[in-house]
Scaffold this motif. Structure first.
Motif, PDB file in Angstrom:
ATOM      1  N   PRO A  49       0.680  -1.282   0.125  1.00  0.00           N
ATOM      2  CA  PRO A  49       0.015   0.077   0.041  1.00  0.00           C
ATOM      3  C   PRO A  49       0.994   1.183   0.022  1.00  0.00           C
ATOM      4  CG  PRO A  49      -0.941  -1.588   1.680  1.00  0.00           C
ATOM      5  CD  PRO A  49       0.393  -2.203   1.079  1.00  0.00           C
ATOM      6  N   ASN A  85      -3.386  -0.880  -2.144  1.00  0.00           N
ATOM      7  CA  ASN A  85      -4.273   0.117  -1.457  1.00  0.00           C
ATOM      8  C   ASN A  85      -3.398   1.576  -1.645  1.00  0.00           C
ATOM      9  OD1 ASN A  85      -6.638   0.755   0.027  1.00  0.00           O
ATOM     10  ND2 ASN A  85      -5.961   0.295   2.062  1.00  0.00           N
ATOM     11  N   ASN A 111      -7.164   3.002   8.247  1.00  0.00           N
ATOM     12  CA  ASN A 111      -7.486   2.465   7.023  1.00  0.00           C
ATOM     13  C   ASN A 111      -6.798   1.105   6.833  1.00  0.00           C
ATOM     14  OD1 ASN A 111      -8.738   2.587   4.293  1.00  0.00           O
ATOM     15  ND2 ASN A 111      -6.685   3.274   3.462  1.00  0.00           N
ATOM     16  N   GLU A 112      -5.685   1.564   7.212  1.00  0.00           N
ATOM     17  CA  GLU A 112      -4.691  -0.092   7.169  1.00  0.00           C
ATOM     18  C   GLU A 112      -5.129  -1.090   8.101  1.00  0.00           C
ATOM     19  OE1 GLU A 112      -2.455  -1.241   5.120  1.00  0.00           O
ATOM     20  OE2 GLU A 112      -3.016   0.309   3.788  1.00  0.00           O
ATOM     21  N   TYR A 149      -8.200  -2.617   6.609  1.00  0.00           N
ATOM     22  CA  TYR A 149      -7.818  -3.261   5.412  1.00  0.00           C
ATOM     23  C   TYR A 149      -7.277  -4.501   5.570  1.00  0.00           C
ATOM     24  CZ  TYR A 149      -5.226  -4.227   1.222  1.00  0.00           C
ATOM     25  OH  TYR A 149      -4.630  -4.757  -0.182  1.00  0.00           O
TER      26      TYR A 149
END
Length: 328
Positions: free
Chosen positions: A259, A287, A318-319, A322
């Motif tokens: 990402p 990502n 977000n990670e 994810y």
């Protein structure tokens, strides 16, 4: 060393990396947090002394590790004759990540690359994506030649609009800029110095204020030898400069296996935001997301510390989400 915030993690150390002792500075609030390795700019401009200006809140969500790279800061002071090449620095970086993974019991490390650190980080994540949780590029460099051309054109446009004939005469005195090839010799450095001073005058480039010097002297790891090391960085990093002059991400594959996040200062013309923003549109990654920080320049984390923290917090969340979805 004073631990002003009483952090559970607050240590500085020299670690034997790639056959020399290299300096690491660790700060954090929890061993459970992701480990972020901060790759400083330059080459040679260690940023471990300036953590007090921007980093306190970062330590709530990351264990942040600053590395004074070979040819920089305390590592240069300790090893004045062990100077960097890009190959040595990539090997150093790989070994430091192995050390941090073992020390903090992590499978992967987050890389935060600022300016020159974004060059080193971008090259590394292509070579060793298996080592990296995700990559954050701040003041991301896409290519030196393009950066300098775009910055020069913007500067000339602004100066012409302002009617500042004295500054325009200075700018025109550099002739063709940056030329057909960037070579860090005396001629280019003279031109570069003129251009970048004018960038600073028009608030398009790096601004080093008194607050940076105060932060340095107040740093718990500051020694006067750090000033001497800073004065030596150009000569110490001459072999890296030759690599940097030819660096261009646009000639490489735009596919990344980790990402990728960019955090860019809206008024950064040192590593122009518009160049990185344009390049980012075409990359492919598991990502990716780009964040533009308003009223921030090349030292965006110092210009807008709260906005940069909010951005890092969003990236971290977000990670985390994810990874949770990927695990299902």
């Amino acid at each position: 060393m004073k631990n002003k915030n009483n952090r559970p993690i607050c240590t500085s150390e020299y670690v034997s990396i790639n056959e020399i002792d290299q300096f690491l500075f660790h700060l954090g609030t929890s061993f459970d947090n992701p480990v972020m390795l901060f790759l400083h700019g330059g080459p040679g401009s260690a940023e471990s002394l300036f953590t007090g200006l921007f980093q306190d809140r970062w330590e709530e969500i990351y264990t942040v590790v600053h590395w004074d790279q070979r040819g920089a800061g305390k590592t240069l002071t300790k090893n004045p004759d062990k100077l960097p090449t890009i190959e040595l620095m990539l090997q150093d970086l790989f070994e430091i990540i192995q050390y941090l993974k073992k020390k903090y019991n992590k499978k992967k490390i987050v890389i935060f690359g600022h300016s020159w650190g974004s060059v080193l980080g971008s090259v590394f994540i292509r070579k060793h994506p298996e080592e990296v949780e995700y990559y954050i590029g701040a003041g991301q460099v896409v290519g030196m030649m393009e950066n300098e051309q775009v910055a020069y054109n913007k500067l000339k446009e602004i100066i012409e609009k302002s009617g500042d004939k004295k500054s325009l005469k200075k700018l025109e005195s550099v002739g063709e800029y940056p030329g057909s090839k960037i070579v860090f010799d005396k001629g280019f450095l003279r031109k570069c110095n003129i251009v970048h001073k004018l960038l600073g005058k028009y608030k398009l480039g790096m601004e080093i204020g008194i607050d940076i010097w105060i932060a340095m002297f107040k740093s718990p790891i500051f020694k006067f030898s750090d000033i001497i090391a800073f004065m030596k960085i150009f000569k110490a990093n001459s072999k890296v400069h030759s690599f940097l002059g030819d660096f261009n991400l646009r000639t490489e594959s735009k596919e990344y296996k980790v990402p990728v996040y960019y955090i860019l200062g809206e008024r950064d013309w040192q590593a122009p935001c518009v160049v990185a923003e344009d390049y980012f549109k075409d990359i492919k990654a598991p990502n990716k997301e780009i964040f533009i920080i308003p009223d921030a320049g090349h030292f965006l984390m110092m210009d807008q510390p709260d906005l940069v923290f909010d951005t890092l917090s969003a990236i971290n969340k977000n990670e985390t989400s994810y990874k949770q979805v990927s695990a299902i």
